[in-house]
Scaffold this active site. Sequence first.
Site, short mmCIF file in Angstrom:
data_model
loop_
_atom_site.label_atom_id
_atom_site.label_comp_id
_atom_site.label_asym_id
_atom_site.label_seq_id
_atom_site.Cartn_x
_atom_site.Cartn_y
_atom_site.Cartn_z
N ASP A 119 -6.34 -4.92 2.25
CA ASP A 119 -6.08 -5.98 3.02
C ASP A 119 -5.89 -6.00 4.74
O ASP A 119 -5.12 -4.60 5.13
CB ASP A 119 -4.86 -6.41 2.38
CG ASP A 119 -3.26 -6.25 3.22
OD1 ASP A 119 -3.34 -4.84 2.94
OD2 ASP A 119 -3.09 -6.66 3.89
N ASP A 128 2.27 -10.26 -1.10
CA ASP A 128 3.48 -8.84 -0.15
C ASP A 128 4.79 -9.96 -0.76
O ASP A 128 4.92 -10.33 -0.80
CB ASP A 128 3.03 -9.29 1.04
CG ASP A 128 3.49 -7.47 1.54
OD1 ASP A 128 3.94 -6.95 0.46
OD2 ASP A 128 4.20 -7.94 2.77
#
Length: 381
Positions: A270, A92
């Site tokens: 996720d 990320d």
Amino acid sequence: MSRFSFHCLATDGAARRGRLTTPHGEVATPAFMPVGTQATVKAMYADQVRDLGSDVVLGNVYHLMLRPGAERVARLGGLHTFMQWPHTILTDSGGFQVMSLAKLRRMSEQGVEFQSHLDGARYMLSPERSVEIQNLLGSDIQMQLDECVALPADEPEVERAMQLSLRWAERSRAAFHDYGGFDAGRGLFGIVQGGDVARLRVESARTLSAMDFEGYSIGGLAVGEPQAVMLEMLEITNPELPETKPRYLMGVGTPDDIVESVARGVDMFDCVMPTRAGRHGLAFTRYGKVNFRNARHAEDPRPLDAESDCPAARDYSRAYLHHLVRTKETLGAMLITWNNLAYYQSLMRTLRAAIEAGTYADTVAGLKADWARGDIAPYQA
RNA sequence: GGAGGGGUGCCCGAGUGGCUAAAGGGGACGGGCUGUAAACCCGUUGGCUAUGCCUACGUUGGUUCGAAUCCAACCCCCUCCA
């Protein structure tokens, strides 16, 4: 080494069964990707995570740039080597920290200035630097830097963040080539924003689609809005994204969120839910959630789920798990996290098989009936 | 036997005249956790015929409009001296 690619193998309604390939292996979709923010899926060995059926784990730009530092990881051979995870890694960009560390950052067109939550030092994270860091880490699936807004939020604020994220998407795309990500066969995902505003979601998705990313993330959901709103946004967004590219719903979610999102065309997920909740004593099972803090488990000699393949669920008594949670023993966090990730991955296998078989709706109905039935009957000594 | 210190809610512990059914921990009971500042956070925790009443700060009695807080006696516990 293989390049990033995605193939859809089967569909059932909007649900898709696919295969994603990266320089570090194949990913069966729909996929659940355990979160390993600081180069570790908390309370789990990497081998365990893999053995449960995980094809990807996450890392985080913000946390890893603070400690141990992206350049240091690169000198040590990259994140895969560093954390003993030779499979696919998704990172990320730090965009979520724009929201979660809102009190510690300042936004500008250039990027985000973070004040470290560790020592107060200031760091500038631009779209370019985020991509540079992701390539230093060696991430297979990279995220553009974006601005994630918590809901509820005013429409002008949501639109401003969405437009900023689009401009950052273009800069990220350029940087991805400059820093060698494209040549290395990695993938960069653009991130759809737009909060709970349909018009903005559509504009964001269409604009990003024209930029030709390797995949598309749907961000800014499960950030305070009801599930129905999230699902509505998926129904609006997914048709605007290229059918040939993977779709990743960021940060989601509960088992119910996942089955509903897969039904609407999402390929990747996720969430910290199974790991964090596991550390806090909450187990996910095929018959719903079990809170091991509760006194009712104190003298229950039965395992959490005798039919599970996971030793944590099959071999330890509920009384023991309760005891470990009560005493805050590390093993309690380890075992329940283990169970939770095992359950999540078994759920994903079930969903993939159902899409292949064309029985998705019936399968989900069965799963929901089991969740609704709740935990097995209280133990009678 | 002498000198000093202390006995507070399930436990530890703060409080030294009214704002005290009594801070803060712990424990117990329950809830939450969604791109991880989270092995964390949040409630509740004397009783009742409840916008009030009863019981409660070792025991008993007293001072005071009012006492966990001041006084007296007694009962325990700890330290030191004999």
